[in-house]
Design a protein around this motif. Structure first.
Motif, PDB file in Angstrom:
ATOM      1  N   TRP A 114      18.424 -35.669 -51.631  1.00  0.00           N
ATOM      2  CA  TRP A 114      17.954 -36.149 -50.336  1.00  0.00           C
ATOM      3  C   TRP A 114      17.830 -35.017 -49.313  1.00  0.00           C
ATOM      4  O   TRP A 114      16.816 -34.854 -48.704  1.00  0.00           O
ATOM      5  CB  TRP A 114      18.924 -37.181 -49.747  1.00  0.00           C
ATOM      6  N   THR A 115      18.916 -34.324 -49.053  1.00  0.00           N
ATOM      7  CA  THR A 115      19.023 -33.296 -48.012  1.00  0.00           C
ATOM      8  C   THR A 115      18.616 -33.870 -46.655  1.00  0.00           C
ATOM      9  O   THR A 115      17.786 -33.318 -45.956  1.00  0.00           O
ATOM     10  CB  THR A 115      18.177 -32.050 -48.369  1.00  0.00           C
ATOM     11  N   GLU A 116      19.234 -34.981 -46.280  1.00  0.00           N
ATOM     12  CA  GLU A 116      18.992 -35.607 -44.975  1.00  0.00           C
ATOM     13  C   GLU A 116      20.236 -35.430 -44.109  1.00  0.00           C
ATOM     14  O   GLU A 116      21.356 -35.572 -44.593  1.00  0.00           O
ATOM     15  CB  GLU A 116      18.673 -37.087 -45.132  1.00  0.00           C
ATOM     16  N   SER A 117      20.028 -35.134 -42.823  1.00  0.00           N
ATOM     17  CA  SER A 117      21.135 -34.924 -41.882  1.00  0.00           C
ATOM     18  C   SER A 117      21.222 -36.071 -40.887  1.00  0.00           C
ATOM     19  O   SER A 117      20.201 -36.581 -40.420  1.00  0.00           O
ATOM     20  CB  SER A 117      20.937 -33.623 -41.107  1.00  0.00           C
ATOM     21  N   PHE A 118      22.464 -36.431 -40.556  1.00  0.00           N
ATOM     22  CA  PHE A 118      22.736 -37.481 -39.579  1.00  0.00           C
ATOM     23  C   PHE A 118      23.797 -36.968 -38.617  1.00  0.00           C
ATOM     24  O   PHE A 118      24.704 -36.245 -39.004  1.00  0.00           O
ATOM     25  CB  PHE A 118      23.235 -38.755 -40.285  1.00  0.00           C
ATOM     26  N   TYR A 119      23.678 -37.370 -37.362  1.00  0.00           N
ATOM     27  CA  TYR A 119      24.618 -36.926 -36.329  1.00  0.00           C
ATOM     28  C   TYR A 119      25.308 -38.131 -35.715  1.00  0.00           C
ATOM     29  O   TYR A 119      24.668 -39.134 -35.407  1.00  0.00           O
ATOM     30  CB  TYR A 119      23.875 -36.130 -35.246  1.00  0.00           C
ATOM     31  N   PHE A 120      26.632 -38.002 -35.542  1.00  0.00           N
ATOM     32  CA  PHE A 120      27.431 -39.079 -34.978  1.00  0.00           C
ATOM     33  C   PHE A 120      28.292 -38.529 -33.851  1.00  0.00           C
ATOM     34  O   PHE A 120      28.889 -37.455 -34.001  1.00  0.00           O
ATOM     35  CB  PHE A 120      28.340 -39.688 -36.060  1.00  0.00           C
ATOM     36  N   PRO A 121      28.373 -39.230 -32.714  1.00  0.00           N
ATOM     37  CA  PRO A 121      29.269 -38.788 -31.632  1.00  0.00           C
ATOM     38  C   PRO A 121      30.710 -38.817 -32.137  1.00  0.00           C
ATOM     39  O   PRO A 121      31.089 -39.717 -32.881  1.00  0.00           O
ATOM     40  CB  PRO A 121      29.032 -39.806 -30.522  1.00  0.00           C
ATOM     41  N   PHE A 122      31.482 -37.813 -31.719  1.00  0.00           N
ATOM     42  CA  PHE A 122      32.824 -37.677 -32.280  1.00  0.00           C
ATOM     43  C   PHE A 122      33.809 -37.147 -31.246  1.00  0.00           C
ATOM     44  O   PHE A 122      33.506 -36.213 -30.503  1.00  0.00           O
ATOM     45  CB  PHE A 122      32.782 -36.713 -33.476  1.00  0.00           C
ATOM     46  N   ALA A 123      34.990 -37.753 -31.185  1.00  0.00           N
ATOM     47  CA  ALA A 123      36.099 -37.270 -30.377  1.00  0.00           C
ATOM     48  C   ALA A 123      37.347 -37.303 -31.253  1.00  0.00           C
ATOM     49  O   ALA A 123      37.559 -38.253 -32.001  1.00  0.00           O
ATOM     50  CB  ALA A 123      36.292 -38.133 -29.133  1.00  0.00           C
ATOM     51  N   LEU A 124      38.175 -36.264 -31.180  1.00  0.00           N
ATOM     52  CA  LEU A 124      39.337 -36.134 -32.057  1.00  0.00           C
ATOM     53  C   LEU A 124      40.381 -37.221 -31.876  1.00  0.00           C
ATOM     54  O   LEU A 124      41.125 -37.520 -32.792  1.00  0.00           O
ATOM     55  CB  LEU A 124      39.990 -34.765 -31.853  1.00  0.00           C
ATOM     56  N   ASP A 125      40.461 -37.832 -30.713  1.00  0.00           N
ATOM     57  CA  ASP A 125      41.523 -38.799 -30.447  1.00  0.00           C
ATOM     58  C   ASP A 125      41.182 -40.230 -30.879  1.00  0.00           C
ATOM     59  O   ASP A 125      41.958 -41.132 -30.671  1.00  0.00           O
ATOM     60  CB  ASP A 125      41.889 -38.784 -28.964  1.00  0.00           C
ATOM     61  N   GLN A 126      40.034 -40.433 -31.495  1.00  0.00           N
ATOM     62  CA  GLN A 126      39.617 -41.784 -31.882  1.00  0.00           C
ATOM     63  C   GLN A 126      39.915 -42.038 -33.361  1.00  0.00           C
ATOM     64  O   GLN A 126      39.966 -41.114 -34.157  1.00  0.00           O
ATOM     65  CB  GLN A 126      38.126 -41.974 -31.632  1.00  0.00           C
ATOM     66  N   GLY A 127      40.092 -43.316 -33.734  1.00  0.00           N
ATOM     67  CA  GLY A 127      40.228 -43.716 -35.135  1.00  0.00           C
ATOM     68  C   GLY A 127      38.844 -43.742 -35.756  1.00  0.00           C
ATOM     69  O   GLY A 127      38.224 -44.783 -35.860  1.00  0.00           O
TER      70      GLY A 127
END
Length: 184
Positions: A114-127
């Motif tokens: 595939w070689t498809e990229s996805f981006y997700f918002p991320f914060a270290l303090d979240q589950g």
């Protein structure tokens, strides 16, 4: 062309036959049942394939996001369906907040890229947890779940948890690992 017919072999087991092809997941080479309860319906049986997904992760702290690349798959089941796609669910505190999906591709020799990229918002303090699920698609059955990989600090497999820790501790570096699919 033969018309579809319903055949009942056992009391709770039903198969849809079209030109001799059955939709029973146990008929797919490489898929095995993980448990069977005689009183339960056959669709509740968990079927596990020995397919593997090649996933890469990269923590980007400046942008506050995590990048997931779906690179490839191997050891895919062959005869019933040869088109596959990956669905990614982003979960925060156990709640699905974002869904993304790859394009559907046909495999060649049980492998595909595939070689498809996805981006997700991320914060270290979240589950935070990413559920990466592999599906096959055929003309007989719209989609068939083959297995999944959970990426996050609470990943059930050692490889997934280690990849996640490496991604967080080495920001802006891609960490790629082959993962065997879990059936749950």
């Amino acid at each position: 062309m033969r018309a579809p017919e319903w055949r009942s072999g056992l009391r709770h087991k039903r198969y849809l036959s079209v030109r001799g092809v059955t939709t029973d997941p146990g008929s797919i080479p490489g898929c095995i049942p993980t448990g069977r309860n005689r009183e339960s319906h056959w669709s509740s049986i968990a079927w596990v394939c020995h397919a593997e997904l090649h996933l890469a992760t990269c923590f980007q702290p400046v942008n506050g996001r995590i990048q997931l690349q779906v690179l490839a798959a191997q050891n895919l089941p062959a005869p019933l369906s040869q088109a596959f796609f990956v669905k990614i669910l982003m979960q925060l505190q156990g709640t699905v907040v974002m869904k993304k999906k790859t394009h559907t591709l046909k495999s060649s020799g049980g492998q595909l890229t595939w070689t498809e990229s996805f981006y997700f918002p991320f914060a270290l303090d979240q589950g935070f947890l990413l559920s990466v699920k592999l599906y096959s698609r055929s003309s007989v059955r719209r989609k068939h779940y083959l297995g999944q990989v959970h990426l996050g600090f609470d990943s059930p497999t050692q490889e997934a948890a280690e990849q996640w820790r490496d991604s967080i501790s080495h920001p802006e570096t891609m960490v790629a690992v082959w993962h065997r699919l879990d059936g749950f």
